[in-house]
Design a protein around this motif. Structure first.
Motif, PDB file in Angstrom:
ATOM      1  N   GLU A 237     -55.856 -49.955 -19.671  1.00 18.84           N
ATOM      2  CA  GLU A 237     -54.840 -49.193 -20.389  1.00 18.84           C
ATOM      3  C   GLU A 237     -54.131 -50.109 -21.368  1.00 18.84           C
ATOM      4  O   GLU A 237     -53.883 -51.276 -21.072  1.00 18.84           O
ATOM      5  N   LYS A 247     -44.442 -43.898 -18.699  1.00 17.91           N
ATOM      6  CA  LYS A 247     -45.484 -42.964 -18.249  1.00 17.91           C
ATOM      7  C   LYS A 247     -46.844 -43.651 -18.242  1.00 17.91           C
ATOM      8  O   LYS A 247     -47.668 -43.443 -19.138  1.00 17.91           O
ATOM      9  N   TYR A 249     -50.656 -44.019 -17.299  1.00 16.20           N
ATOM     10  CA  TYR A 249     -51.671 -43.004 -17.005  1.00 16.20           C
ATOM     11  C   TYR A 249     -52.702 -43.477 -15.985  1.00 16.20           C
ATOM     12  O   TYR A 249     -53.100 -42.727 -15.102  1.00 16.20           O
ATOM     13  N   HIS A 250     -53.165 -44.702 -16.130  1.00 18.12           N
ATOM     14  CA  HIS A 250     -54.229 -45.177 -15.243  1.00 18.12           C
ATOM     15  C   HIS A 250     -53.682 -45.394 -13.829  1.00 18.12           C
ATOM     16  O   HIS A 250     -52.572 -45.918 -13.660  1.00 18.12           O
ATOM     17  N   GLN A 254     -50.241 -47.324 -12.671  1.00 15.74           N
ATOM     18  CA  GLN A 254     -49.211 -46.636 -11.892  1.00 15.74           C
ATOM     19  C   GLN A 254     -48.825 -47.457 -10.661  1.00 15.74           C
ATOM     20  O   GLN A 254     -47.638 -47.571 -10.315  1.00 15.74           O
ATOM     21  N   VAL A 311     -54.736 -40.905 -25.199  1.00 14.38           N
ATOM     22  CA  VAL A 311     -54.048 -39.763 -24.584  1.00 14.38           C
ATOM     23  C   VAL A 311     -52.774 -39.405 -25.337  1.00 14.38           C
ATOM     24  O   VAL A 311     -52.302 -38.260 -25.285  1.00 14.38           O
ATOM     25  N   GLU A 312     -52.179 -40.381 -25.997  1.00 15.66           N
ATOM     26  CA  GLU A 312     -51.041 -40.184 -26.889  1.00 15.66           C
ATOM     27  C   GLU A 312     -51.219 -41.143 -28.051  1.00 15.66           C
ATOM     28  O   GLU A 312     -52.049 -42.044 -27.980  1.00 15.66           O
ATOM     29  N   HIS A 315     -51.599 -44.854 -27.331  1.00 16.63           N
ATOM     30  CA  HIS A 315     -51.700 -45.027 -25.873  1.00 16.63           C
ATOM     31  C   HIS A 315     -53.133 -44.718 -25.452  1.00 16.63           C
ATOM     32  O   HIS A 315     -53.570 -43.562 -25.468  1.00 16.63           O
ATOM     33  N   VAL A 317     -56.303 -45.148 -22.627  1.00 15.06           N
ATOM     34  CA  VAL A 317     -56.583 -45.353 -21.209  1.00 15.06           C
ATOM     35  C   VAL A 317     -58.067 -45.126 -20.942  1.00 15.06           C
ATOM     36  O   VAL A 317     -58.713 -44.296 -21.602  1.00 15.06           O
ATOM     37  N   TYR A 322     -58.822 -38.156 -17.651  1.00 14.29           N
ATOM     38  CA  TYR A 322     -58.304 -37.669 -18.935  1.00 14.29           C
ATOM     39  C   TYR A 322     -59.406 -37.371 -19.941  1.00 14.29           C
ATOM     40  O   TYR A 322     -59.126 -37.145 -21.110  1.00 14.29           O
TER      41      TYR A 322
END
Length: 323
Positions: A237, A247, A249-250, A254, A311-312, A315, A317, A322
């Motif tokens: 990521e 936030k 994602y991976h 996290q 994803v954004e 961002h 990942v 996703y």
């Protein structure tokens, strides 16, 4: 001309190891296995991950202190993985490294003045003695050391002072990029903030680009613009620091973020505990390398390596959740 100072594409660095009693067969430790990222002038990219994930090897491979096995590294648009050593020596003046251990990265038999003079001679062979002495004084002042200490030897300095000398040595050749490989992890906590603030001040003043390698998330958050999370030789990521910390994602990211202490005791965060050990880099799992420890793993994860997906904005990942 590219907007990127540094472009790393699918970088791989494998180390051969012998197998069997007679060493007839060879296997490979995949220390870096497909790392991709970009860096702009004046930007800081933090690289985080567990010990042994390939952070330091990535930094050394970019500089070709270790020759990469494959992939591409472009500095200011120039491919350096296939560059002859004579040309590489010239280009390395624009790329420097600050090592983790200030006790072993300086020659104990050389005074600080001699250490900096050696770096200055790489930049300009024709500097006369008076100019070199003046520039040594300027470098020491730049990193917050008294110029009158120039004739002392490394053992006469504290750890924080030695690291300042290491930074001055890197700055002597007027680089555009500095790879800081855990530059504060060997220092007392009280000194770490001083060195980090020094590096940030130098970055603003000299418009330096940094790759900041660390296992300390709080330090990386303080110093970096963007952060890349590595696991078992690959980047899982990469995002702006606010994006990543607010936030992730991976699943691995996290778990890392859940381990960061919260100063406000009224706020609670669920701690994600990873089970199992990091796989052997000489025999990594097929598919997603994180799937043996992932609570969300699917059958697809066991056979297909996930491709990076945005994803954004900004961002990226690598996770089948996703896709």
């Amino acid at each position: 001309m590219s907007d990127w100072l540094l472009e790393v594409e699918d970088l791989k660095t494998y180390f051969p190891v012998n197998k069997g009693l007679l060493g007839g067969k060879k296997d490979y430790i995949k220390a870096v296995d497909g790392v991709t990222f970009r860096l702009k002038q004046g930007e800081t990219l933090g690289i985080v991950g567990e010990s042994g994930c390939g952070k330091s090897t990535t930094g050394r491979s970019i500089l070709r202190l270790i020759n990469p096995t494959g992939g591409s590294v472009k500095f200011a648009g120039t491919e350096i993985t296939t560059m002859p050593h004579s040309e590489l020596r010239k280009l390395r003046r624009r790329m420097q490294i600050v090592f983790q251990d200030p006790y072993s990265s300086l020659n104990p038999r050389m005074s600080v003045s001699a250490i900096l003079n050696e770096a200055l001679s790489v930049r300009d062979h024709f500097l006369n003695l008076a100019d070199r002495k003046e520039q040594v004084m300027d470098l020491l002042q730049l990193v917050g050391l008294n110029p009158h200490l120039a004739d002392r030897y490394p053992h006469e300095f504290s750890g924080g002072q030695r690291q300042r000398v290491g930074i001055a040595r890197a700055l002597a050749v007027q680089p555009d990029l500095i790879i800081a490989d855990e530059p504060v992890s060997a220092l007392d906590v009280s000194i770490q903030a001083q060195i980090l603030n020094l590096l940030q001040d130098l970055q603003k003043r000299l418009r330096l680009a940094f790759i900041f390698i660390s296992h300390d998330l709080s330090v990386v958050k303080h110093f970096s613009d963007r952060i890349a999370v590595m696991y078992l030789g690959g980047v899982v990521e990469i995002a702006g620091k606010q994006q990543l910390f607010s936030k992730p994602y991976h699943p691995y990211s996290q778990a890392l973020m859940s381990a960061v202490p919260i100063l406000n005791p009224s706020k609670k965060r669920e701690r994600i505990v990873l089970h199992g050990d990091v796989p052997n880099p000489a025999n990594p799992p097929q598919g997603c390398t994180f799937h043996p420890r992932c609570m969300y793993r699917m059958d697809l994860c066991k056979s297909v390596r996930p491709a990076p997906i945005e994803v954004e904005t900004g961002h990226v990942v690598s996770c089948h959740l996703y896709t």
